[in-house]
Design a protein around this motif. Structure first.
Motif, PDB file in Angstrom:
ATOM      1  N   TYR A   1       0.806  -1.212   0.000  1.00  0.00           N
ATOM      2  CA  TYR A   1       0.000   0.000   0.000  1.00  0.00           C
ATOM      3  C   TYR A   1       0.845   1.270   0.000  1.00  0.00           C
ATOM      4  N   PHE A   2       2.142   1.129  -0.234  1.00  0.00           N
ATOM      5  CA  PHE A   2       3.014   2.292  -0.402  1.00  0.00           C
ATOM      6  C   PHE A   2       3.233   2.522  -1.890  1.00  0.00           C
ATOM      7  N   HIS A   3       3.020   3.752  -2.317  1.00  0.00           N
ATOM      8  CA  HIS A   3       3.201   4.119  -3.717  1.00  0.00           C
ATOM      9  C   HIS A   3       4.676   4.369  -3.973  1.00  0.00           C
ATOM     10  N   ASP A   4       5.165   3.946  -5.123  1.00  0.00           N
ATOM     11  CA  ASP A   4       6.595   4.005  -5.403  1.00  0.00           C
ATOM     12  C   ASP A   4       7.054   5.303  -6.043  1.00  0.00           C
ATOM     13  N   GLY A   5       6.149   6.188  -6.351  1.00  0.00           N
ATOM     14  CA  GLY A   5       6.562   7.454  -6.945  1.00  0.00           C
ATOM     15  C   GLY A   5       6.625   7.378  -8.465  1.00  0.00           C
TER      16      GLY A   5
END
Length: 292
Positions: free
Chosen positions: A213-217
């Motif tokens: 659930y962390f966006h990688d940019g």
């Protein structure tokens, strides 16, 4: 009746500790309420226009929400334990106005002070069982603080490993090596090292499910955007003439299948092939998948 209420509060504390254990320390880390919170925030963020900025906040915000949820339920649980026995089972410091406050308010105050290990001492347990139980709440509060710090220290190295793999694949995609360039000893070493990194990321998704659930940019650091290119490299390796390159290609292909299986089983639920799972992964993260 008093004991039933206290047992209900103890049950709430145990439910929170169980969720904390399964989120942070269980080998497969199948979190309960914490996983539901993260999934709900992720799906909500994806509904917004210009979702990249919004989705980028989901991971950190979800962790803060989950930790806050744990803290609130622990405080309320212990307050419910104290509540039926307030004020007769407690002593109050001379001149304190606490005894004139509602019993529930005093219970929440005592629970908050104890879990924060402040130990102000204006309200203290008088009965023997409460004198034994109350310090346990301070231990739970200390464990919660330690677990939160450990969670942060564990999740960001996993994100770094994922982004390193993504950037490496993006650089390979930009250089676009041919099958002839891969069909050598250096190519075999390249594919083997990529397989190792894919396995590490696969383990990270198993042990640190919240990392999903962390966006990688940007695209060059997003595994969702470039994982399809790794699939193409594996097929080039499998089609090479040298046996060591074919073996390395098979290893990379197998590692990618395992990664797709974990992504589909735990997050995407497409039931499709590896190619379809990676396409769904890219779509879920708002990316256009790199073509093999």
């Amino acid at each position: 009746m008093k004991w039933l209420v206290s047992l209900a509060g103890a049950g709430l504390v145990m439910i929170t500790l169980r969720d904390l254990f399964h989120t942070l320390w269980h080998p497969t880390r199948h979190g309960g309420l914490s996983r539901l919170v993260m999934t709900a925030l992720w799906r909500l963020a994806r509904r917004f226009r210009g979702r990249r900025r919004v989705v980028g906040l989901v991971g950190p915000l979800a962790m803060v929400t989950v930790v806050s949820m744990w803290a609130v339920t622990v405080i309320l649980g212990w307050a419910i334990v104290y509540w039926p026995h307030m004020p007769e089972a407690f002593t109050f410091s001379p001149g304190s106005e606490a005894a004139r406050e509602p019993a529930l308010l005093d219970s929440v105050y005592l629970s908050l002070v104890t879990v924060a290990t402040l130990g102000l001492g204006d309200i203290a347990p008088a009965e023997s069982w409460l004198r034994l139980v109350s310090p346990l709440e301070a231990l739970v509060g200390f464990a919660l603080l330690t677990a939160t710090v450990s969670w942060v220290l564990e999740i960001y190295p996993a994100l770094t490993r994922r982004r390193v793999l993504a950037i490496r694949l993006a650089l390979l995609r930009d250089s676009d090596p041919t099958t002839q360039q891969i069909d050598c000893t250096a190519g075999a070493l390249l594919l083997d090292s990529l397989a190792t990194e894919v396995v590490r990321v696969r383990i990270d998704f198993t042990q640190y499910a919240e990392a999903y659930y962390f966006h990688d940019g940007e695209d060059h650091s997003s595994l969702a955007a470039v994982v399809g290119y790794a699939d193409g490299l594996a097929r080039r390796g499998q089609a090479a003439r040298r046996p060591e390159v074919r073996l390395a290609g098979d290893l990379l292909a197998g590692a990618l299948r395992d990664l797709a299986a974990i992504l589909d089983q735990r997050f995407l639920h497409t039931g499709g092939t590896s190619t379809q799972v990676f396409a769904a992964y890219a779509d879920d993260h708002g990316r256009s998948r790199a073509q093999p």
